[in-house]
Design an enzyme around this catalytic site. Structure first.
Site, PDB file in Angstrom:
ATOM      1  N   CYS A 221       0.921  -1.159   0.299  1.00  0.00           N
ATOM      2  CA  CYS A 221       0.113  -0.417   0.182  1.00  0.00           C
ATOM      3  C   CYS A 221       0.542   1.660  -0.244  1.00  0.00           C
ATOM      4  CB  CYS A 221      -0.948  -0.535   1.235  1.00  0.00           C
ATOM      5  SG  CYS A 221      -2.349  -1.072   1.086  1.00  0.00           S
TER       6      CYS A 221
ATOM      7  N   SER B  21     -15.097   9.611  -0.160  1.00  0.00           N
ATOM      8  CA  SER B  21     -13.717   8.897   0.547  1.00  0.00           C
ATOM      9  C   SER B  21     -13.767   8.293   1.276  1.00  0.00           C
ATOM     10  CB  SER B  21     -13.328  10.109   1.449  1.00  0.00           C
ATOM     11  OG  SER B  21     -12.888  11.134   0.199  1.00  0.00           O
ATOM     12  N   ASP B  22     -15.163   7.195   1.061  1.00  0.00           N
ATOM     13  CA  ASP B  22     -14.960   5.536   1.924  1.00  0.00           C
ATOM     14  C   ASP B  22     -13.898   4.559   1.161  1.00  0.00           C
ATOM     15  OD1 ASP B  22     -15.627   3.935   4.149  1.00  0.00           O
ATOM     16  OD2 ASP B  22     -18.119   5.139   3.756  1.00  0.00           O
TER      17      ASP B  22
ATOM     18  N   ASP C 177      -8.705  -3.366  -4.768  1.00  0.00           N
ATOM     19  CA  ASP C 177      -7.660  -2.777  -4.179  1.00  0.00           C
ATOM     20  C   ASP C 177      -6.957  -4.569  -4.659  1.00  0.00           C
ATOM     21  OD1 ASP C 177      -5.857  -1.823  -2.470  1.00  0.00           O
ATOM     22  OD2 ASP C 177      -6.740  -1.764  -1.218  1.00  0.00           O
TER      23      ASP C 177
ATOM     24  N   HIS D 209      -8.912 -11.080 -14.565  1.00  0.00           N
ATOM     25  CA  HIS D 209      -7.996 -10.614 -16.310  1.00  0.00           C
ATOM     26  C   HIS D 209      -5.992 -10.064 -16.091  1.00  0.00           C
ATOM     27  CE1 HIS D 209      -7.878  -8.192 -19.724  1.00  0.00           C
ATOM     28  NE2 HIS D 209      -7.212  -7.389 -19.297  1.00  0.00           N
TER      29      HIS D 209
END
Length: 345
Positions: free
Chosen positions: A16, A47-48, A66, A137
């Protein structure tokens, strides 16, 4: 499984820590034309952690995605961590993940057995979560990237967002901080193997148990602590909730080795981006050290949940959380708006 070419050497950023800064993201999305739909109760404008779309009075769809470059060299573990990180967004909304799609980018000459291990790690973690990977993908690129697009479900009246904290709430954190600092130092071989194994287990751990516990209590707000660090995500919770979050640095759980490394300057680039984004809304007392601030800005990969709930329920909830995650702690409280969005002492 060890690879001949270390996965982390193939990536410019790790985990991250590769995340684009929140301030940059908001500017990139300004002024876009979008449809309005009353069933979309949480969208990107909030912005959650995930979007939420109401299907009927009993069911809402929760969606997220993510992915990131390798943060460890073991491909199976990398797959596990990337999957756990993606699944976490569903848990932080109070939902249960059900379906997922692989997102994979790999160098053309990458060892096929390593690619298979990455995918196997993702499938193993999805299986643990009770979710089904139904496809995905894959493309070729200069460095490995893996993650998931995840769909889950939650009752519309039980959706948890990062904008529901209320004055008087107590703040709980379920995993210790310092992951970005430690994984950065690990690249320079400054982290012992036992500590690195401990950190890897923490990153691979699902937030499922924490979610299953917290939904039994009157939680007002929740978010997972990932790429924007504790202070970036706390800042967003404070802004969204129109409150001030007060953090007790003496109670924030973190890996003590990360503090020592922060004092030596082993800070990932993502921490500086987080500081640039949030520092205007952060007020720290004089006894909060620079190293402690760095830990709180440190981008976390597959970090814990930050939970805001009434003081009357906090002790019981924390006790149950600590049975499953001994590192969980009460780290502060919520007040009416004060002189800063987040105040540290």
């Amino acid at each position: 499984m060890e690879t001949e070419v270390k996965l982390t050497k193939l990536a410019g950023c790790a985990g991250c820590g590769a995340k684009v800064g929140a301030g940059t993201l908001s500017r990139l999305l300004e002024g876009f034309q979008t449809h309005c739909d009353p069933r979309l109760i949480v969208g990107y404008d909030k912005s959650d952690d995930a979007s939420v779309y109401v299907l009927d009075e009993n069911t809402a769809l929760v969606q997220t995605t993510d992915f990131f470059p390798p943060i460890v060299d073991d491909p199976f573990l990398y797959g596990q961590i990337a999957a756990a990180n993606a699944l976490s967004d569903i848990y932080s909304m109070g939902g249960e993940p059900k379906l997922a799609l692989n997102i994979l980018c790999l160098p053309e000459k990458m060892d096929p057995s390593a690619v298979q291990e990455i995918l196997r790690g993702g499938y193993a973690k999805a299986y643990e979560a009770g979710a089904i990977i139904t496809g995905g993908h894959t493309i070729y690129g200069s460095e490995p990237i893996y993650g998931l697009a995840v769909s889950g479900f939650v009752r519309p009246d039980r959706v948890l967002t990062n904008s529901g904290a209320k004055p008087g709430d107590v703040l709980l954190l379920t995993k210790p901080l310092g992951i970005g600092i430690l994984t950065t130092a690990a690249k320079a071989e400054l982290v012992t193997r036992p500590l690195l194994e401990k950190v890897n287990r923490q990153m691979a751990a699902l937030n499922k148990t924490a979610r299953d516990i917290m939904v039994n209590y009157p939680v007002h707000s929740c978010t997972d602590i990932t790429g924007f660090g504790l202070l970036g995500h706390s800042y967003e919770m404070a802004q969204g909730s129109s409150c001030t979050l007060h953090l007790f640095t003496s109670q924030i759980p973190f890996h003590k080795e990360a503090y020592e490394l922060a004092e030596m300057g082993f800070i990932p680039a993502g921490a500086y981006r987080n500081r640039e984004y949030a520092e205007a809304g952060i007020q720290a007392s004089g006894n909060v050290s620079r190293a402690m601030l760095d830990i709180c800005y440190d981008p976390q990969t597959s970090g814990g949940l930050l939970i805001a709930l009434p003081e009357s329920a906090a002790k019981a909830c924390l006790s149950r959380l600590q049975d499953a995650a001994p590192g969980a702690a009460m780290i502060g409280y919520v007040s009416e708006p004060d002189t800063a969005a987040v105040m540290m002492e």
